[in-house]
Design a protein around this motif. Structure first.
Motif, PDB file in Angstrom:
ATOM      1  N   ASP A  22       0.831  -1.215   0.000  1.00 44.72           N
ATOM      2  CA  ASP A  22       0.000   0.000   0.000  1.00 44.72           C
ATOM      3  C   ASP A  22       0.863   1.263   0.000  1.00 44.72           C
ATOM      4  O   ASP A  22       0.539   2.245  -0.679  1.00 44.72           O
ATOM      5  N   ALA A  23       1.950   1.226   0.773  1.00 39.41           N
ATOM      6  CA  ALA A  23       2.821   2.410   0.862  1.00 39.41           C
ATOM      7  C   ALA A  23       3.456   2.706  -0.498  1.00 39.41           C
ATOM      8  O   ALA A  23       3.584   3.869  -0.898  1.00 39.41           O
ATOM      9  N   ILE A  24       3.846   1.649  -1.229  1.00 42.70           N
ATOM     10  CA  ILE A  24       4.469   1.854  -2.545  1.00 42.70           C
ATOM     11  C   ILE A  24       3.432   2.361  -3.548  1.00 42.70           C
ATOM     12  O   ILE A  24       3.714   3.234  -4.369  1.00 42.70           O
ATOM     13  N   LYS A  25       2.219   1.825  -3.449  1.00 42.02           N
ATOM     14  CA  LYS A  25       1.160   2.321  -4.339  1.00 42.02           C
ATOM     15  C   LYS A  25       0.914   3.811  -4.093  1.00 42.02           C
ATOM     16  O   LYS A  25       0.690   4.576  -5.031  1.00 42.02           O
ATOM     17  N   ALA A  26       0.984   4.227  -2.818  1.00 45.27           N
ATOM     18  CA  ALA A  26       0.727   5.629  -2.471  1.00 45.27           C
ATOM     19  C   ALA A  26       1.898   6.528  -2.886  1.00 45.27           C
ATOM     20  O   ALA A  26       1.699   7.695  -3.238  1.00 45.27           O
ATOM     21  N   ASP A  27       3.115   6.010  -2.831  1.00 41.24           N
ATOM     22  CA  ASP A  27       4.301   6.804  -3.181  1.00 41.24           C
ATOM     23  C   ASP A  27       5.320   5.912  -3.887  1.00 41.24           C
ATOM     24  O   ASP A  27       6.225   5.361  -3.265  1.00 41.24           O
ATOM     25  N   PRO A  28       5.182   5.761  -5.208  1.00 38.84           N
ATOM     26  CA  PRO A  28       6.054   4.836  -5.954  1.00 38.84           C
ATOM     27  C   PRO A  28       7.539   5.182  -5.860  1.00 38.84           C
ATOM     28  O   PRO A  28       8.376   4.330  -6.160  1.00 38.84           O
ATOM     29  N   SER A  29       7.892   6.407  -5.441  1.00 40.99           N
ATOM     30  CA  SER A  29       9.319   6.762  -5.373  1.00 40.99           C
ATOM     31  C   SER A  29      10.061   5.881  -4.375  1.00 40.99           C
ATOM     32  O   SER A  29      11.264   5.664  -4.504  1.00 40.99           O
ATOM     33  N   ILE A  30       9.364   5.346  -3.390  1.00 42.60           N
ATOM     34  CA  ILE A  30      10.048   4.523  -2.382  1.00 42.60           C
ATOM     35  C   ILE A  30      10.415   3.134  -2.911  1.00 42.60           C
ATOM     36  O   ILE A  30      11.124   2.385  -2.259  1.00 42.60           O
ATOM     37  N   ALA A  31       9.966   2.831  -4.122  1.00 42.04           N
ATOM     38  CA  ALA A  31      10.280   1.508  -4.704  1.00 42.04           C
ATOM     39  C   ALA A  31      11.664   1.450  -5.342  1.00 42.04           C
ATOM     40  O   ALA A  31      12.108   0.389  -5.774  1.00 42.04           O
ATOM     41  N   ARG A  32      12.366   2.590  -5.426  1.00 44.55           N
ATOM     42  CA  ARG A  32      13.700   2.614  -6.035  1.00 44.55           C
ATOM     43  C   ARG A  32      14.734   2.085  -5.046  1.00 44.55           C
ATOM     44  O   ARG A  32      14.943   2.673  -3.993  1.00 44.55           O
ATOM     45  N   PHE A  33      15.366   0.968  -5.384  1.00 46.06           N
ATOM     46  CA  PHE A  33      16.401   0.369  -4.532  1.00 46.06           C
ATOM     47  C   PHE A  33      17.729   0.336  -5.288  1.00 46.06           C
ATOM     48  O   PHE A  33      17.753   0.259  -6.509  1.00 46.06           O
ATOM     49  N   GLN A  34      18.807   0.391  -4.529  1.00 42.50           N
ATOM     50  CA  GLN A  34      20.122   0.072  -5.102  1.00 42.50           C
ATOM     51  C   GLN A  34      20.859  -0.832  -4.121  1.00 42.50           C
ATOM     52  O   GLN A  34      21.057  -0.473  -2.954  1.00 42.50           O
ATOM     53  N   PHE A  35      21.250  -2.020  -4.600  1.00 47.69           N
ATOM     54  CA  PHE A  35      22.045  -2.939  -3.782  1.00 47.69           C
ATOM     55  C   PHE A  35      23.484  -2.904  -4.246  1.00 47.69           C
ATOM     56  O   PHE A  35      23.772  -2.561  -5.407  1.00 47.69           O
ATOM     57  N   ARG A  36      24.399  -3.270  -3.336  1.00 52.85           N
ATOM     58  CA  ARG A  36      25.841  -3.115  -3.606  1.00 52.85           C
ATOM     59  C   ARG A  36      26.646  -4.259  -3.007  1.00 52.85           C
ATOM     60  O   ARG A  36      26.219  -4.890  -2.040  1.00 52.85           O
ATOM     61  N   ALA A  37      27.800  -4.488  -3.570  1.00 52.79           N
ATOM     62  CA  ALA A  37      28.784  -5.397  -2.980  1.00 52.79           C
ATOM     63  C   ALA A  37      30.159  -4.802  -3.228  1.00 52.79           C
ATOM     64  O   ALA A  37      30.385  -4.158  -4.261  1.00 52.79           O
ATOM     65  N   ARG A  38      31.068  -4.983  -2.282  1.00 53.76           N
ATOM     66  CA  ARG A  38      32.463  -4.578  -2.463  1.00 53.76           C
ATOM     67  C   ARG A  38      33.313  -5.825  -2.355  1.00 53.76           C
ATOM     68  O   ARG A  38      33.123  -6.629  -1.439  1.00 53.76           O
ATOM     69  N   ASN A  39      34.224  -5.986  -3.302  1.00 54.11           N
ATOM     70  CA  ASN A  39      35.032  -7.204  -3.310  1.00 54.11           C
ATOM     71  C   ASN A  39      36.509  -6.849  -3.286  1.00 54.11           C
ATOM     72  O   ASN A  39      36.938  -5.876  -3.902  1.00 54.11           O
ATOM     73  N   ARG A  40      37.275  -7.683  -2.569  1.00 49.75           N
ATOM     74  CA  ARG A  40      38.722  -7.468  -2.502  1.00 49.75           C
ATOM     75  C   ARG A  40      39.422  -8.793  -2.751  1.00 49.75           C
ATOM     76  O   ARG A  40      39.063  -9.827  -2.177  1.00 49.75           O
ATOM     77  N   TRP A  41      40.397  -8.790  -3.628  1.00 53.62           N
ATOM     78  CA  TRP A  41      41.195  -9.972  -3.899  1.00 53.62           C
ATOM     79  C   TRP A  41      42.127 -10.240  -2.736  1.00 53.62           C
ATOM     80  O   TRP A  41      42.749  -9.325  -2.194  1.00 53.62           O
ATOM     81  N   ILE A  42      42.260 -11.510  -2.352  1.00 60.52           N
ATOM     82  CA  ILE A  42      43.169 -11.883  -1.269  1.00 60.52           C
ATOM     83  C   ILE A  42      44.387 -12.594  -1.848  1.00 60.52           C
ATOM     84  O   ILE A  42      45.506 -12.102  -1.733  1.00 60.52           O
ATOM     85  N   ALA A  43      44.192 -13.733  -2.511  1.00 58.82           N
ATOM     86  CA  ALA A  43      45.308 -14.420  -3.184  1.00 58.82           C
ATOM     87  C   ALA A  43      44.719 -15.519  -4.057  1.00 58.82           C
ATOM     88  O   ALA A  43      43.750 -16.183  -3.662  1.00 58.82           O
ATOM     89  N   GLY A  44      45.300 -15.741  -5.221  1.00 61.47           N
ATOM     90  CA  GLY A  44      44.811 -16.784  -6.112  1.00 61.47           C
ATOM     91  C   GLY A  44      43.317 -16.624  -6.349  1.00 61.47           C
ATOM     92  O   GLY A  44      42.845 -15.541  -6.671  1.00 61.47           O
ATOM     93  N   ALA A  45      42.575 -17.723  -6.166  1.00 59.61           N
ATOM     94  CA  ALA A  45      41.128 -17.697  -6.380  1.00 59.61           C
ATOM     95  C   ALA A  45      40.355 -17.240  -5.149  1.00 59.61           C
ATOM     96  O   ALA A  45      39.133 -17.299  -5.116  1.00 59.61           O
ATOM     97  N   HIS A  46      41.063 -16.774  -4.128  1.00 59.14           N
ATOM     98  CA  HIS A  46      40.403 -16.353  -2.889  1.00 59.14           C
ATOM     99  C   HIS A  46      40.115 -14.855  -2.933  1.00 59.14           C
ATOM    100  O   HIS A  46      41.033 -14.046  -3.012  1.00 59.14           O
ATOM    101  N   ASN A  47      38.856 -14.516  -2.895  1.00 64.50           N
ATOM    102  CA  ASN A  47      38.479 -13.111  -2.768  1.00 64.50           C
ATOM    103  C   ASN A  47      37.257 -13.014  -1.867  1.00 64.50           C
ATOM    104  O   ASN A  47      36.600 -14.017  -1.575  1.00 64.50           O
TER     105      ASN A  47
END
Lengths: 189, 189
Positions: A22-47
């Motif tokens: 109901d809240a999204i129907k009333a204000d569709p702007s709240i439906a905008r999401f951004q998900f994130r991940a940060r990755n760092r290499w450690i060694a070889g195939a390990h990250n």
């Protein structure tokens, strides 16, 4: 008390679920999401990825009290030391998790009490593609098979309908089935 | 000793890497792999994958000494209790991990010593799609942006070339960019 407990189905607060819709129907702007991940290499195939912040409902989320840390690796045959599941296995996990949560939410919304949801996923790959040995094989899985086992208090046809609806609305199913526009930038400081 | 240590570059045994490529060229049947994940619903948005067995080189792999356990969840705003990264975040992690390992292996094969590889990934989504509120929005990310920061002992152009080659051969990049044929079976015992 009966009223209070009745709002939780399959571990999902259905009052909150319908209030969110109901809240999204009333204000569709709240439906905008951004998900994130940060990755760092450690060694070889390990990250390692760290996952915490995301954007939702017109602001940065502050609800998480810590970051998730997720390690990737490769088994010995792919030159790693098994520091975690490999990236292709994580993709299967992402797909299983998304279909399962979609299924559980759809069931909660439709009044279906689930007692068991299990899935097995298989992806077939000829590694000549990813290893650059042949252009006849793609780099990724040629196909993925998902097998669900679902039990609940509804007739079989209803349970199958719930799975079909979950598949039709799962974010990761959509991405893996249809692909996503991707951009890759490189900084070399 | 100099010869022995010279075969490890970026944590990758390059002798083993080239021997693997030669072995596959000699017998392409060993290039057939199958990866798997098993997932079980726990409650609400909490579900768990176990990952261990896979098929490779004409047999079931037995090298892993235990199973990996990976928990998924959703944050409060998506009706979960933060029992793990959410499925879309795991997809970003799978993509970051695969691009990074591909990059590290390509650099190892090409004689580039890396000192730092970091990446940040962002995926934009309007949740009206996945929540079934609108057909104007897809369920998954509309786009994903990957930003790499790479340092090593090679000129910038060479480092960029390594990233480009990794992108061209990454299994998960291929799958997320181009999609994968998927089948879903349902058992309702």
């Amino acid at each position: 008390m009966a009223t209070a407990t009745a709002t939780i189905r399959n571990g999902v607060n259905t009052d909150q679920l319908f209030a969110t819709l109901d809240a999204i129907k009333a204000d569709p702007s709240i439906a905008r999401f951004q998900f994130r991940a940060r990755n760092r290499w450690i060694a070889g195939a390990h990250n390692r990825s760290t996952i915490r912040d995301f954007y939702a409902a017109n602001q940065e989320d502050t609800s998480r009290d810590g970051e998730f840390v997720v390690d990737a690796g490769e088994p010995a045959i792919l030159l790693g030391t098994d520091t975690g599941p490999n990236p292709a296995e994580y993709l299967l996990h992402a797909l299983a998790a998304c279909l399962t949560t979609s299924l559980v939410y759809v069931a909660a919304a439709r009044g279906v009490h689930l007692t068991e949801v299990e899935s097995t996923l298989e992806g077939d790959m000829d590694v000549r593609g990813a290893l650059g040995l042949s252009d006849e094989y793609r780099n990724g899985f040629e196909r993925i098979r998902v097998s669900f086992r679902v039990k609940g208090d509804a007739p079989r046809a209803k349970l199958r309908e719930v799975v079909a609806r979950a598949q039709a609305r799962s974010a990761v199913f959509d991405m893996v089935a249809n692909g996503v526009p991707l951009s890759v930038d490189v900084e070399t400081p």
